[in-house]
Design a protein around this motif. Structure first.
Motif, PDB file in Angstrom:
ATOM      1  N   GLU A  40       0.817  -1.210   0.000  1.00 20.24           N
ATOM      2  CA  GLU A  40       0.000   0.000   0.000  1.00 20.24           C
ATOM      3  C   GLU A  40       0.854   1.265   0.000  1.00 20.24           C
ATOM      4  N   THR A  57      -1.001  -5.166   3.244  1.00 19.86           N
ATOM      5  CA  THR A  57      -2.072  -5.962   3.809  1.00 19.86           C
ATOM      6  C   THR A  57      -1.723  -7.411   3.476  1.00 19.86           C
ATOM      7  N   THR A  59      -2.771 -11.503   3.597  1.00 19.24           N
ATOM      8  CA  THR A  59      -3.916 -12.413   3.650  1.00 19.24           C
ATOM      9  C   THR A  59      -3.446 -13.841   3.437  1.00 19.24           C
ATOM     10  N   SER A  67      -7.031 -11.094   7.569  1.00 19.09           N
ATOM     11  CA  SER A  67      -5.984 -10.215   7.048  1.00 19.09           C
ATOM     12  C   SER A  67      -5.358  -9.443   8.201  1.00 19.09           C
ATOM     13  N   TRP A  68      -4.172  -8.941   7.966  1.00 19.28           N
ATOM     14  CA  TRP A  68      -3.447  -8.149   8.952  1.00 19.28           C
ATOM     15  C   TRP A  68      -2.468  -7.248   8.218  1.00 19.28           C
ATOM     16  N   GLN A  69      -1.893  -6.322   8.947  1.00 27.88           N
ATOM     17  CA  GLN A  69      -0.900  -5.409   8.384  1.00 27.88           C
ATOM     18  C   GLN A  69       0.499  -5.977   8.626  1.00 27.88           C
TER      19      GLN A  69
END
Length: 90
Positions: A40, A57, A59, A67-69
């Motif tokens: 991103e 992000t 997944t 999902s997570w950062q």
């Protein structure tokens, strides 16, 4: 100073990916299996080559809604292929 200007040894502020940043990310993750990372924003550091910190992000394929950062760190040498150096979940 704009986000694209770089000082040797200093990190830029996070900014949208340029086409070059996208190519580095794609090349560094070629052959990577498992978690899928979608970049991103990016921050760069000029050294003997360039270090990249991609805010992504993450997944898991087949796990909808999961999902997570993460920060995917890569290194692109002056001559050679970019590669992953670290991945941090944030």
């Amino acid at each position: 100073m704009t986000a694209q200007e770089q000082l040797v040894g200093g990190w830029t502020v996070y900014h949208k990916l340029t086409p070059k940043d996208q190519e580095v990310f794609k090349e560094a993750l070629t052959g990577f299996v498992g978690v899928q990372y979608s970049p991103e924003l990016v921050s760069t550091q000029v050294v003997n080559g360039t270090n990249y910190r991609f805010k992504c992000t993450a997944t898991l394929p087949g796990s909808p809604g999961t999902s997570w950062q993460a920060i995917v760190e890569t290194y692109a040498p002056i001559n050679g292929k970019p590669h992953i150096t670290q991945i941090h979940r944030v």
